[in-house]
Design an enzyme around this catalytic site. Structure first.
Site, PDB file in Angstrom:
ATOM      1  N   THR A   1       0.842  -1.195  -0.003  1.00 20.29           N
ATOM      2  CA  THR A   1      -0.022   0.074   0.174  1.00 20.29           C
ATOM      3  C   THR A   1       0.886   1.240   0.009  1.00 20.29           C
ATOM      4  O   THR A   1       2.037   1.224   0.467  1.00 20.29           O
ATOM      5  CB  THR A   1      -0.817   0.152   1.267  1.00 20.29           C
ATOM      6  OG1 THR A   1      -0.102  -0.062   2.228  1.00 20.29           O
ATOM      7  CG2 THR A   1      -1.833  -1.025   1.266  1.00 20.29           C
TER       8      THR A   1
ATOM      9  N   GLU B   1      -6.490  -2.872  -0.586  1.00 15.76           N
ATOM     10  CA  GLU B   1      -6.940  -4.064   0.088  1.00 15.76           C
ATOM     11  C   GLU B   1      -8.156  -4.935  -0.663  1.00 15.76           C
ATOM     12  O   GLU B   1      -8.441  -5.988  -0.254  1.00 15.76           O
ATOM     13  CB  GLU B   1      -7.328  -3.697   1.482  1.00 15.76           C
ATOM     14  CG  GLU B   1      -6.282  -3.049   2.378  1.00 15.76           C
ATOM     15  CD  GLU B   1      -5.850  -1.700   2.366  1.00 15.76           C
ATOM     16  OE1 GLU B   1      -5.975  -1.176   1.091  1.00 15.76           O
ATOM     17  OE2 GLU B   1      -5.052  -1.226   3.061  1.00 15.76           O
TER      18      GLU B   1
ATOM     19  N   LYS C   1     -12.779  17.682  12.034  1.00 16.72           N
ATOM     20  CA  LYS C   1     -13.637  17.895  13.348  1.00 16.72           C
ATOM     21  C   LYS C   1     -13.559  19.206  13.762  1.00 16.72           C
ATOM     22  O   LYS C   1     -12.459  19.410  14.324  1.00 16.72           O
ATOM     23  CB  LYS C   1     -13.174  16.723  14.462  1.00 16.72           C
ATOM     24  CG  LYS C   1     -13.561  15.511  13.606  1.00 16.72           C
ATOM     25  CD  LYS C   1     -13.018  14.289  14.570  1.00 16.72           C
ATOM     26  CE  LYS C   1     -13.105  13.069  13.925  1.00 16.72           C
ATOM     27  NZ  LYS C   1     -11.912  12.112  13.988  1.00 16.72           N
TER      28      LYS C   1
END
Ligand code: AMP
Length: 551
Positions: free
Chosen positions: A188, A334, A444
């Site tokens: 990855t 994945e 956030k």
């Protein structure tokens, strides 16, 4: 449960799903179909079949046995396609090396995957030369050379690819073995920590091929058929170029492998070879459309699937204006990778262009056999109302069963029996998924979650903006606040106030929350990208971490 297991006649052949079964009929039925490699080579499917046999014989001659690992470091080429077949078909594992990683990371992946042989393009010899003392144990090297010259290198080259093939038997007896045998491995390209190895079996690659074939084969919007001409523009080292070379081979279409990517070269290939079907990340599409030669190329027969990152609406509109059938796909390393495709449903074909564009830019409908859920933290399904976000979790026959030699991260990936994508998305009433963020990229602020992808999409609609990225950076009062990085188009005056006013307008219309308007908009020359051309948000967060701290 006591299901009735089928009886097997002793002489019945139990057919394992092996990659060799994807190749045979294609070679027999379309022997004269073409495979083109950049400006270097033209061959046919018949030759592909022969060369796959020769490559396996040649590798066996170098000592490669079932279970061994053969690494490839090459640009997208006919050779890479040959390796996609020959290496797994002989029972060995194909390690597709990400040549855009740093030499240190490449060294890590070569040692971690325990490569036995490395096939290396002359252009990448300097990488191996730099790390050669630390590759363990010393590998056999096969040289891939597009020139007539023999390179000077201190490395011990065991063979040259073409010489090896010429000297080897085209009739290799490819054996049967378990469909669960590992066929491929790669790493990855995540921005955190060491690269993680994923792996796929023959069965998984065969089922991925057929799942994708079922979704894309046909005529009309978002579909391909035997008459198409295929040019991949996502690297073969990254998730097998999305597995589409296998799909293209089964379909028997003409295939064009571009070598190194350069926008005008790709456009020239599209024109010269009558390419009608490709896939790429949004950045590449952007580069193609910005190329000075784009107006010389007729793109009106081109279908392009965009994935790896969200497709901004502004880019989709620009692409549609050239008559291109553009649509989104979604997946990750994945997941082999394809999970969804944003094809229009038949009743949507009557919709106006703008409504269709919205669908093309969604993340898509799951392809056959993919079970895809959007869930809360307790794994409860969230409503399919197009607005309740949750994590995307999946099951499909082709998901990596873990990370190589990494049980801890493997369990975390698969907790609760579903593969956790780490992506946040919403599903609408029609069943289309829309990714709104990476779990780790969501901003956030106060009590609210702000979608960085949505903000980027809106900023990119501003006529003076060429590129945009939005990240959350620490803020003493709100926890995090959005920061926008913008690359302005050349000769188009625009400033921070103009971008904020542009977004304020969307906030006034209720499209985004007013908390979504970035506190700062910085104009930059370039936005940091990862090795596969995606926005590198980790690097941006690190670079600007202190920006709001002094307030
Ligand atoms: P990689 O494993 O490097 O291929 O990256 C996979 C990640 O890219 C996914 O988990 C998503 O975060 C992102 N991604 C891929 N396709 C899309 C898409 N169509 N829209 C938004 N994000 C995407």
């Amino acid at each position: 449960m006591s299901e009735a297991i089928i009886e097997r006649t002793p002489s019945a052949y139990y057919y394992p799903l092996l990659i060799k079964n994807l190749l045979g009929n294609a070679v027999r039925q379309f022997p004269n179909q073409e495979i083109v490699y950049s400006d270097f080579k033209r061959q046919t499917y018949r030759t592909l079949g022969e060369r796959v046999g020769r490559l396996a014989s040649g590798l066996a001659g170098l000592g490669v046995k079932p279970g061994d690992t053969v690494a490839v470091m090459d640009w997208d080429s006919h050779r890479y396609l040959e390796c996609f077949f020959a290496v797994p078909m002989m029972g060995a594992v194909l390690h597709t090396v990400n040549i855009r990683l740093s030499p240190e990371q490449i060294l890590y992946t070569i040692n971690h995957a325990e490569d036995d042989v490395i096939l290396v393009n002359t252009e990448f010899l300097p990488i191996l030369e730099a790390i050669r003392d630390r590759i363990e144990p010393v590998k056999k090297l096969v040289l891939l050379n597009d020139t007539d010259q023999t390179p000077a290198t201190p490395l011990d080259i065991g063979a040259e690819y073409e010489t090896l093939l010429a000297a080897s038997d085209p009739n290799y007896p490819f054996p049967d073995f378990s469909e669960d045998a590992r066929a491929t491995t790669f790493y990855t390209t995540g921005t955190t920590g060491l690269p993680k190895g994923v792996y796929f079996s023959h069965r998984q690659l065969v089922l991925h091929t057929f799942g994708v074939l079922a979704a894309v084969t046909g005529t009309g919007q978002g579909h391909i058929s035997r008459d198409d001409v295929y040019l991949p523009i996502t690297p073969m080292f990254h998730v097998h170029a999305w597995g589409v070379p296998y799909v293209a081979t089964v379909l028997g279409v003409k295939q064009v492998y571009p070598g190194r990517y350069a926008p005008d070269h790709l456009l020239r290939l599209i024109q010269r070879e009558n390419v009608t079907f490709s896939h790429c990340v949004p950045t590449i599409l952007q580069m193609l459309l910005a190329s000075p030669t784009v107006d010389e190329v007729d793109l009106s027969r081109w279908k392009v699937i965009i994935g790896g990152a969200a497709l901004p609406q502004a880019l989709a509109r620009q692409t549609r204006a050239r008559g291109v059938d553009v649509l989104t796909a979604y997946g990750m390393s994945e997941t082999c990778p394809i999970l969804t495709l944003a094809q229009l449903k038949p009743h949507m074909l009557d919709w106006d262009e703008e409504r269709q564009l919205e669908i093309r830019c969604k993340t898509g409908l799951p392809v056959p056999m993919v079970e895809l859920r959007v869930v809360d933290e307790e794994m409860n399904d969230l409503p399919h109302d197009g607005k309740t976000p949750g994590e995307v979790v999946v099951r499909a026959p082709w998901l990596t069963q873990g990370y190589l030699k990494d049980p801890r991260n493997s369990e975390a990936l698969w907790r609760g029996g579903y593969l956790h994508t780490g992506d946040i998305g919403v599903i609408d009433e029609e069943g289309y998924l829309k990714i709104t963020d990476r779990l780790k990229d969501v901003i956030k602020t106060g009590g609210e979650w702000i979608s960085s992808l949505e903000l980027e999409d809106l900023i990119l609609k501003h006529p003076a903006v060429a590129e945009a990225a939005v990240v959350g950076i620490p803020d003493p009062k709100w926890g995090e606040r959005p920061l926008a990085l913008v690359v302005a188009k050349r000769d188009q005056p625009v400033d921070e106030a103009a971008i904020r006013a542009w977004l304020q307008d969307f906030a006034d219309k209720g499209i985004i929350s007013k908390w979504g308007i970035p506190d700062r908009v910085l104009f930059v020359e370039a936005i940091p990208k990862t090795s596969v051309g995606k926005l590198n948000k980790k690097a941006m967060r690190e670079q600007y971490a202190q920006l709001l701290q002094a307030r």
